[in-house]
Design an enzyme around this catalytic site. Structure first.
Site, PDB file in Angstrom:
ATOM      1  N   ASN A  55       0.868  -1.173   0.000  1.00 57.41           N
ATOM      2  CA  ASN A  55       0.000   0.000   0.000  1.00 57.41           C
ATOM      3  C   ASN A  55       0.911   1.231   0.000  1.00 57.41           C
ATOM      4  O   ASN A  55       1.598   1.488   0.994  1.00 57.41           O
ATOM      5  CB  ASN A  55      -0.885  -0.030   1.246  1.00 57.41           C
ATOM      6  CG  ASN A  55      -1.836   1.151   1.282  1.00 57.41           C
ATOM      7  OD1 ASN A  55      -1.693   2.114   0.540  1.00 57.41           O
ATOM      8  ND2 ASN A  55      -2.812   1.072   2.172  1.00 57.41           N
ATOM      9  N   VAL A  56       0.902   1.997  -1.101  1.00 60.44           N
ATOM     10  CA  VAL A  56       1.851   3.114  -1.217  1.00 60.44           C
ATOM     11  C   VAL A  56       1.572   4.245  -0.228  1.00 60.44           C
ATOM     12  O   VAL A  56       2.400   5.141  -0.069  1.00 60.44           O
ATOM     13  CB  VAL A  56       1.915   3.694  -2.657  1.00 60.44           C
ATOM     14  CG1 VAL A  56       2.372   2.639  -3.654  1.00 60.44           C
ATOM     15  CG2 VAL A  56       0.600   4.332  -3.079  1.00 60.44           C
ATOM     16  N   ASN A  82       3.040   5.132 -10.161  1.00 58.06           N
ATOM     17  CA  ASN A  82       1.865   5.082 -11.034  1.00 58.06           C
ATOM     18  C   ASN A  82       0.563   4.808 -10.292  1.00 58.06           C
ATOM     19  O   ASN A  82      -0.511   5.140 -10.780  1.00 58.06           O
ATOM     20  CB  ASN A  82       2.108   3.987 -12.095  1.00 58.06           C
ATOM     21  CG  ASN A  82       0.834   3.567 -12.789  1.00 58.06           C
ATOM     22  OD1 ASN A  82       0.379   4.219 -13.738  1.00 58.06           O
ATOM     23  ND2 ASN A  82       0.222   2.474 -12.333  1.00 58.06           N
ATOM     24  N   SER A 135      -1.075  14.088 -14.346  1.00 55.48           N
ATOM     25  CA  SER A 135      -2.321  14.026 -15.127  1.00 55.48           C
ATOM     26  C   SER A 135      -2.614  15.374 -15.756  1.00 55.48           C
ATOM     27  O   SER A 135      -2.260  16.421 -15.191  1.00 55.48           O
ATOM     28  CB  SER A 135      -3.490  13.653 -14.217  1.00 55.48           C
ATOM     29  OG  SER A 135      -4.713  13.715 -14.936  1.00 55.48           O
ATOM     30  N   TYR A 148      -7.776  15.195  -6.591  1.00 56.53           N
ATOM     31  CA  TYR A 148      -7.030  14.517  -7.669  1.00 56.53           C
ATOM     32  C   TYR A 148      -6.142  15.526  -8.412  1.00 56.53           C
ATOM     33  O   TYR A 148      -4.942  15.311  -8.581  1.00 56.53           O
ATOM     34  CB  TYR A 148      -8.030  13.856  -8.630  1.00 56.53           C
ATOM     35  CG  TYR A 148      -7.399  13.005  -9.709  1.00 56.53           C
ATOM     36  CD1 TYR A 148      -6.967  11.712  -9.429  1.00 56.53           C
ATOM     37  CD2 TYR A 148      -7.243  13.483 -11.002  1.00 56.53           C
ATOM     38  CE1 TYR A 148      -6.387  10.927 -10.418  1.00 56.53           C
ATOM     39  CE2 TYR A 148      -6.671  12.706 -11.992  1.00 56.53           C
ATOM     40  CZ  TYR A 148      -6.250  11.420 -11.709  1.00 56.53           C
ATOM     41  OH  TYR A 148      -5.679  10.650 -12.689  1.00 56.53           O
ATOM     42  N   ALA A 150      -5.174  18.498  -7.394  1.00 57.18           N
ATOM     43  CA  ALA A 150      -4.172  19.075  -6.490  1.00 57.18           C
ATOM     44  C   ALA A 150      -3.023  18.091  -6.268  1.00 57.18           C
ATOM     45  O   ALA A 150      -1.851  18.471  -6.265  1.00 57.18           O
ATOM     46  CB  ALA A 150      -4.817  19.440  -5.154  1.00 57.18           C
ATOM     47  N   LYS A 152      -2.071  15.716  -8.311  1.00 58.83           N
ATOM     48  CA  LYS A 152      -1.303  15.577  -9.562  1.00 58.83           C
ATOM     49  C   LYS A 152      -0.420  16.807  -9.804  1.00 58.83           C
ATOM     50  O   LYS A 152       0.719  16.674 -10.259  1.00 58.83           O
ATOM     51  CB  LYS A 152      -2.255  15.343 -10.742  1.00 58.83           C
ATOM     52  CG  LYS A 152      -2.973  13.983 -10.708  1.00 58.83           C
ATOM     53  CD  LYS A 152      -1.996  12.829 -10.613  1.00 58.83           C
ATOM     54  CE  LYS A 152      -2.629  11.500 -10.996  1.00 58.83           C
ATOM     55  NZ  LYS A 152      -1.681  10.373 -10.864  1.00 58.83           N
TER      56      LYS A 152
HETATM   57  N1  LIG Z   1      -6.749   6.424 -17.101  1.00 60.25           N
HETATM   58  C1  LIG Z   1      -6.640   7.736 -17.276  1.00 60.25           C
HETATM   59  O1  LIG Z   1      -7.382   8.342 -18.059  1.00 60.25           O
HETATM   60  C2  LIG Z   1      -5.562   8.498 -16.541  1.00 60.25           C
HETATM   61  C3  LIG Z   1      -5.325   9.819 -16.942  1.00 60.25           C
HETATM   62  C4  LIG Z   1      -4.327  10.554 -16.287  1.00 60.25           C
HETATM   63  C5  LIG Z   1      -3.599   9.971 -15.270  1.00 60.25           C
HETATM   64  N2  LIG Z   1      -3.876   8.690 -14.891  1.00 60.25           N
HETATM   65  C6  LIG Z   1      -3.077   8.136 -13.812  1.00 60.25           C
HETATM   66  O2  LIG Z   1      -2.411   6.963 -14.257  1.00 60.25           O
HETATM   67  C7  LIG Z   1      -2.194   6.092 -13.149  1.00 60.25           C
HETATM   68  C8  LIG Z   1      -2.740   4.701 -13.475  1.00 60.25           C
HETATM   69  O3  LIG Z   1      -4.125   4.827 -13.723  1.00 60.25           O
HETATM   70  P1  LIG Z   1      -5.000   3.683 -14.431  1.00 60.25           P
HETATM   71  O4  LIG Z   1      -5.950   4.373 -15.309  1.00 60.25           O
HETATM   72  O5  LIG Z   1      -4.126   2.596 -14.963  1.00 60.25           O
HETATM   73  O6  LIG Z   1      -5.821   3.177 -13.131  1.00 60.25           O
HETATM   74  P2  LIG Z   1      -6.295   1.719 -12.679  1.00 60.25           P
HETATM   75  O7  LIG Z   1      -7.358   1.972 -11.665  1.00 60.25           O
HETATM   76  O8  LIG Z   1      -6.621   0.843 -13.844  1.00 60.25           O
HETATM   77  O9  LIG Z   1      -4.981   1.124 -11.957  1.00 60.25           O
HETATM   78  C9  LIG Z   1      -4.487   1.716 -10.782  1.00 60.25           C
HETATM   79  C10 LIG Z   1      -3.710   0.671  -9.999  1.00 60.25           C
HETATM   80  O10 LIG Z   1      -3.205   1.311  -8.814  1.00 60.25           O
HETATM   81  C11 LIG Z   1      -3.384   0.415  -7.728  1.00 60.25           C
HETATM   82  N3  LIG Z   1      -3.453   1.154  -6.456  1.00 60.25           N
HETATM   83  C12 LIG Z   1      -4.426   2.020  -6.052  1.00 60.25           C
HETATM   84  N4  LIG Z   1      -4.164   2.454  -4.810  1.00 60.25           N
HETATM   85  C13 LIG Z   1      -3.003   1.865  -4.428  1.00 60.25           C
HETATM   86  C14 LIG Z   1      -2.224   1.909  -3.236  1.00 60.25           C
HETATM   87  N5  LIG Z   1      -2.600   2.645  -2.185  1.00 60.25           N
HETATM   88  N6  LIG Z   1      -1.091   1.168  -3.183  1.00 60.25           N
HETATM   89  C15 LIG Z   1      -0.712   0.408  -4.231  1.00 60.25           C
HETATM   90  N7  LIG Z   1      -1.411   0.309  -5.384  1.00 60.25           N
HETATM   91  C16 LIG Z   1      -2.551   1.025  -5.464  1.00 60.25           C
HETATM   92  C17 LIG Z   1      -4.717  -0.293  -8.031  1.00 60.25           C
HETATM   93  O11 LIG Z   1      -4.844  -1.496  -7.281  1.00 60.25           O
HETATM   94  C18 LIG Z   1      -4.593  -0.513  -9.542  1.00 60.25           C
HETATM   95  O12 LIG Z   1      -3.967  -1.743  -9.847  1.00 60.25           O
HETATM   96  C19 LIG Z   1      -2.891   6.745 -11.946  1.00 60.25           C
HETATM   97  O13 LIG Z   1      -1.938   7.476 -11.198  1.00 60.25           O
HETATM   98  C20 LIG Z   1      -3.883   7.688 -12.598  1.00 60.25           C
HETATM   99  O14 LIG Z   1      -4.225   8.759 -11.758  1.00 60.25           O
HETATM  100  C21 LIG Z   1      -4.833   7.941 -15.505  1.00 60.25           C
END
Ligand SMILES: NC(=O)c1ccc[n+]([C@@H]2O[C@H](COP(=O)([O-])OP(=O)(O)OC[C@H]3O[C@@H](n4cnc5c(N)ncnc54)[C@H](O)[C@@H]3O)[C@@H](O)[C@H]2O)c1
Length: 260
Positions: A55-56, A82, A135, A148, A150, A152
């Site tokens: 858990n990060v 990520n 983001s 979110y 803030a 990012k």
């Molecule tokens: N999908 C988009 O449109 C988008 C756009 C901009 C930024 N992002 C960013 O990209 C990154 C990945 O997003 P995604 O779309 O693949 O999301 P996703 O929900 O598919 O995957 C996120 C992963 O993070 C893990 N996670 C969540 N909380 C955690 C914690 N406390 N400790 C460890 N792991 C944890 C989850 O279990 C999951 O496997 C995120 O930081 C998200 O904010 C996504």
């Protein structure tokens, strides 16, 4: 870039699915040994990735996961921050626990994992690279995404601070700011109605969402020696979303359709 990461160890948070999984796949293809630090088990385990439960937001959990990487691989060359979550509400309706969850996952998570990685990179004295996922929502305002956006934007700031702190040790710290990317995070928003498909593409000049591998490629580039003079930067990867001024123009300004 095939083989750019031979003998290198990459730690990727949130690599059990989505963008993190695509990043893991790209590092594997470049020859890296890959560790995923995620809350949950992978949707589909990727051969070659070592999945650690972590858990990060929890310093003890992060420290234990890095200690596990030490035992298994003895080094950390690349960290990708990520892991992410989304909670949507107006300021006056945002539950405090949701505020804390979003800030802690993105911003505190980046700090805790970066601190563990930097400690190891400095001790080994062979440099290193950190890339964090920011983001487009940290650059422009999107209603309901206060914590979110803030968090990012905070990731971009921490990226600059940690870049300056570690440049002398040969460590580079950068960020990638994706626009809307086709993952479960977006699917969840479409399902609960906090976003709609047509709203998402309306502002994107390229007219489509990103595929996860289109975010993974710039991450791998920034972590590679090809980006050896780049540090403290955020690369926006959003199909032009954040540089879009007006969505609509007069008909006479529209280009003629291509000749048949
Ligand atoms: N999908 C988009 O449109 C988008 C756009 C901009 C930024 N992002 C960013 O990209 C990154 C990945 O997003 P995604 O779309 O693949 O999301 P996703 O929900 O598919 O995957 C996120 C992963 O993070 C893990 N996670 C969540 N909380 C955690 C914690 N406390 N400790 C460890 N792991 C944890 C989850 O279990 C999951 O496997 C995120 O930081 C998200 O904010 C996504």
């Amino acid at each position: 870039m095939a083989g750019d990461f031979m003998d290198k160890v990459a730690v990727i948070t949130g690599a059990a699915r989505g963008i993190g999984d695509a990043i893991a796949a790209r590092f594997l293809a470049e020859g890296a040994r890959v560790f995923s630090l995620d809350l949950g088990a992978p949707d589909e385990a990727r051969a070659g990735v070592t999945y650690l439960t972590a858990n990060v937001t929890d310093p003890a959990s992060v420290a234990a996961a890095f200690a596990e990487v030490d035992r298994a691989a003895g080094q950390v060359d690349v960290l990708v921050n990520n892991a992410g979550v989304q909670r949507v509400a107006l300021a006056e309706n945002m539950k405090f626990e949701d505020w804390q969850l979003v800030i802690n996952t993105h911003l505190t998570g980046m700090h805790l994992c970066s601190a563990e990685a930097i400690r190891r990179m400095r001790a080994r004295n062979k440099g290193g690279a950190i890339v964090s996922i920011a983001s487009a929502a940290g650059i422009v305002a999107i209603e309901g995404r206060g914590p979110y956006g803030a968090a990012k934007a905070g990731i971009e700031s921490l990226t600059r601070v940690y870049a300056v702190e570690t440049a002398g040790a040969g460590i580079r710290v950068n960020a990638v700011a994706p626009g809307s990317t086709r993952t479960k995070l977006i699917e969840q928003g479409l399902k609960d109605g906090t976003i709609r498909g047509e709203w998402q593409v309306e502002r994107i000049p390229m007219g489509r969402l990103a595929e996860p591998r289109e975010i993974a490629d710039p991450v791998v580039y920034l972590a590679s020696d090809r980006a050896s003079y780049i540090t403290g930067q955020t690369l926006v990867v959003d199909g032009g979303w954040t540089i879009q001024g007006m969505v609509h123009v007069s008909d006479w300004l529209k280009p003629a359709p291509p000749a048949k």
